[in-house]
Each structure stands twice: as C-alpha cells, then as structure tokens.
Design an enzyme around this catalytic site. Structure first.
Site, PDB file in Angstrom:
ATOM      1  N   GLU A 271      54.069  64.896  43.568  1.00 12.63           N
ATOM      2  CA  GLU A 271      52.618  64.731  43.720  1.00 12.63           C
ATOM      3  C   GLU A 271      51.932  66.056  43.430  1.00 12.63           C
ATOM      4  O   GLU A 271      52.380  67.106  43.901  1.00 12.63           O
ATOM      5  CB  GLU A 271      52.217  64.326  45.153  1.00 12.63           C
ATOM      6  CG  GLU A 271      52.469  62.909  45.557  1.00 12.63           C
ATOM      7  CD  GLU A 271      51.940  62.639  46.979  1.00 12.63           C
ATOM      8  OE1 GLU A 271      51.038  63.381  47.436  1.00 12.63           O
ATOM      9  OE2 GLU A 271      52.435  61.702  47.619  1.00 12.63           O
ATOM     10  N   GLU A 325      41.377  55.551  46.455  1.00 12.10           N
ATOM     11  CA  GLU A 325      41.834  54.554  47.429  1.00 12.10           C
ATOM     12  C   GLU A 325      40.933  54.605  48.668  1.00 12.10           C
ATOM     13  O   GLU A 325      40.996  55.553  49.451  1.00 12.10           O
ATOM     14  CB  GLU A 325      43.288  54.826  47.803  1.00 12.10           C
ATOM     15  CG  GLU A 325      44.236  54.738  46.614  1.00 12.10           C
ATOM     16  CD  GLU A 325      45.642  55.202  46.953  1.00 12.10           C
ATOM     17  OE1 GLU A 325      46.332  54.532  47.749  1.00 12.10           O
ATOM     18  OE2 GLU A 325      46.037  56.261  46.429  1.00 12.10           O
ATOM     19  N   GLU A 334      40.734  62.691  50.667  1.00 19.08           N
ATOM     20  CA  GLU A 334      41.885  61.782  50.603  1.00 19.08           C
ATOM     21  C   GLU A 334      41.565  60.499  49.833  1.00 19.08           C
ATOM     22  O   GLU A 334      42.459  59.866  49.282  1.00 19.08           O
ATOM     23  CB  GLU A 334      42.356  61.428  52.018  1.00 19.08           C
ATOM     24  CG  GLU A 334      43.087  62.548  52.722  1.00 19.08           C
ATOM     25  CD  GLU A 334      44.408  62.872  52.043  1.00 19.08           C
ATOM     26  OE1 GLU A 334      45.168  61.933  51.741  1.00 19.08           O
ATOM     27  OE2 GLU A 334      44.676  64.058  51.799  1.00 19.08           O
TER      28      GLU A 334
END
Length: 386
Positions: A271, A325, A334
């Site tokens: 990631e 998301e 996030e």
C-alpha cells in the site's frame, strides 16, 4: 440498423466501447506493472462487472483485494488481471487449524483458478500494529497452515503467501542503511522473516510518506515526499543519494531484514498513496499533492526504477486505492485515497484514462441494436477470442 443504433447515444457509446474492449482481446497489450488496491468499505461502489471494464480500460493488470470476494473473482474471469487476495485479521484464529485452512483454500481459491489468476494470499493486515498479542501469536501458524494447504494441492509454486506490515514495525528508518525492526516485536518478526525466506515469498510493507509530512510539515520537505525536484538526502554510511522518501523507506526495510541475516527477500509495497482531502490538521491532503504523488510514482514505475540500495530491482507497488470509500472510519483522509470517485469520474488525472460504463437497459427503440450486439459477441466467442 445503423439509424436504430444511433437513436440512443448512451447505448451507442456503451456498445462502441464494449465492442472495442472485446476486440482488444485479439491484440496482446502489455499492461502496466502497476497494482491497485480495490477496497470496498463503501455503500456506493459500482458493481464488480463494471469495475472489470474500468480496470481493463486503464490497462492495469494487478489488483489487491482485502478478501476473496467471489463476485469480484467471477467478474474478472478470463481477464489478464492477476489478483492478490486476502484473509482478514478476524480469520486468523480459524487458520491456526490446518483443516480449516485447507477448507478455506478449497472453497475460496480452487473454484476460481481455472478462470481467474490468483498469485498471492495475504494473511491478515498490519497485525503487529494492533497491540493484540493473541493475534500476533496466531499470524505465523496461520501463514504456515495456508501455505501447507497450497502445498497439499500442488499450488505452492503458483500462489505465494505473505502478510502486509505497517511501516511502524521499524524502530529506525533513517538513515536507510540503519533501518531496524522494533525490539518489542522481534520475537514475532524473526521467525516470520525466516519463514518467508524458506518459502521464497516477499515482504509486504504499507508505506505512506504522507504520514511523515502530515506529522511534521515544518521539517519534512514536501517536494521530497512528492517525488518533485529537490536536493534530496545522502545516507552517510553508504553515500547513496535519495531524492524521495518512499525509496528511503523501502531501503530501510531491506536493511532491517538484512540485520536479521536474510539477503534473498524482496520488499514490495502493498500500500502507498496520498489523500486528496483531509481534516484541517491533515497537512498536505489536497488534490494537487495526491496527483503529484501518484502521477510521479506511476512514471517511476513505468521507468522500472529501483531504489538506490537495490538499483536492479524495479519497485513493486500497489497504490491505495481504486475508489474513495465512504464508510471507512477515522479522519477525513481515510475516505479520500481513491483515484476515482464511485461514479467512475477521476478524482484527478494521472494519465490512466479509465472508463466506467453506465448501466444500460435496452429499450424497445434499440432492441434491434442490442440483438446486433449479441450477434457480434456470439461470433467473437465462436472465433475463440475469449
């Protein structure tokens, strides 16, 4: 017939793109050595079948999942995409039982292998960042049992096993040559690294230069973390010059592994990314910075660059993430790491030029057009293009 096709512009666009996508199967196109994390902690994402077209249009051939979603694996059947699939932290207790590990492989891997490429299984995610001692104790036995299940089925040469780590497992990362793991984790990391070496697997690390800049923007050079022109830093022990933080982080992990006595393990970035939006205290979380970080990283991947410490080993990266998301907990950042919004429009353009088809339901006015499409697809199938 042509007039009927043209009577519905949205349907025509879908038809044209779909035919072009299918016809591309006659031509071997080399995809980017560029992996993307496909997270699904959201309630507004497009269906996996539409995402499959998006990924194909981006010419991306590697996807990392956080589970083994059958809908995704089905949607990408007979594609050129290679998958990393995952077992969540919540599954590790079960995986300490060899029979349950064997059953999981038989239920979640075997049914898809004839149609979908799966080349790696990640066991847990950032386990050593959880402060859960039992979870840490379960990690290595789970990895061993999943690997043994693959051996039993003759799949161990086709599918590797590893686990992604947070960069926080390092106690020191600068200079890169003095990279080392935290002493409080050594009882878990030492045998895990030994196992990875034994099975010829890779060491996965989640590395985010964004965090270093966010926490200390007055001292960390923004150009250094964004791959922009800067003076860089020199490792005083090796005299190697680093013009970006990610490469320094990768080499710090190599140094930490070397300190344990292992020299044959490849470090891969499971990631990395940059948020396009954040809270007021999340310095640097902007669309412009996200575009620079991921765009510059993509160019270096295309150039097959290695790090200063491993110049002959091209960096191996899975960017986080495909979509924003909306259900992810935590700070605003996030929920804003995606290259795309859920509607398929790019958050910013780094040259991937993806296309997400809209949902189209044929109406009475274009039934003939739809039937025409079916005939062409059937013809292509008979020619063996799939």
């Amino acid at each position: 017939m042509i007039s009927l096709i043209m009577s519905n512009s949205s349907f025509f666009k879908f038809l044209l793109f779909f035919l072009l996508t299918i016809s591309a199967s006659f031509v071997q196109i080399q995809g980017l050595c560029f992996g993307i994390n496909y997270g699904q902690i959201a309630n507004n994402l497009p269906s996996p079948s539409r995402v499959a077209i998006l990924i194909k249009s981006m010419n991306v051939t590697r996807i990392k999942l956080y589970d083994a979603d059958p809908n995704v694996l089905h949607a990408f059947s007979k594609s050129n995409v290679e998958f990393v699939i995952g077992l969540g932290n919540e599954d590790l207790q079960n995986m300490t039982d060899p029979s349950k590990a064997q059953t999981w492989i038989q239920n979640h891997v075997l049914p898809y292998l004839s149609q979908t490429k799966i080349n790696c299984i990640t066991i847990g995610n950032e386990v050593f960042n959880t402060n859960d001692t039992q979870l840490m104790l379960n990690l290595l036995p789970s990895m061993q049992n999943v690997y043994n299940a693959l051996v039993n089925l003759g799949l161990d040469q086709e599918i590797s096993v590893t686990t992604p780590h947070s960069f926080n497992i390092l106690s020191n990362s600068y200079p890169p040559s003095l990279g080392s793991f935290r002493q409080d984790l050594m009882q878990y990391i030492q045998p895990l690294v030994e196992f990875i070496s034994q099975i010829n697997s890779s060491f996965f690390i989640n590395a985010y230069p964004f965090f270093a800049y966010k926490d200390n923007p007055s001292e960390v050079n923004l150009n250094y973390v964004l791959f922009e022109p800067n003076q860089g830093l020199v490792d005083p022990n090796t005299n190697l010059h680093y013009d970006n933080m990610l490469y320094a982080q990768i080499d710090a992990v190599y140094a930490a592994i070397k300190l344990l006595g292992y020299f044959n393990i490849e470090v891969r970035i499971s990631e990395t990314g940059w948020p396009s939006k954040g809270d007021t205290n999340e310095f640097g979380a902007t669309i412009q910075n996200a575009k620079l970080y991921n765009g510059n990283l993509l160019r270096r991947i295309e150039e097959k660059q290695g790090t200063p410490g491993k110049p002959l080993v091209p960096i191996d990266v899975y960017v986080f993430a495909l979509f924003n998301e909306d259900l992810k907990p935590g700070p605003t950042s996030e929920r804003n790491y995606g290259l795309y919004y859920p509607d398929g429009s790019p958050v910013y353009n780094i040259g991937l030029q993806g296309y997400l088809p809209q949902m189209v339901i044929p109406s009475k006015s274009n039934v003939l057009s739809f039937n025409f499409l079916v005939c062409i697809v059937t013809y292509l199938i008979l020619l063996g293009s799939f």
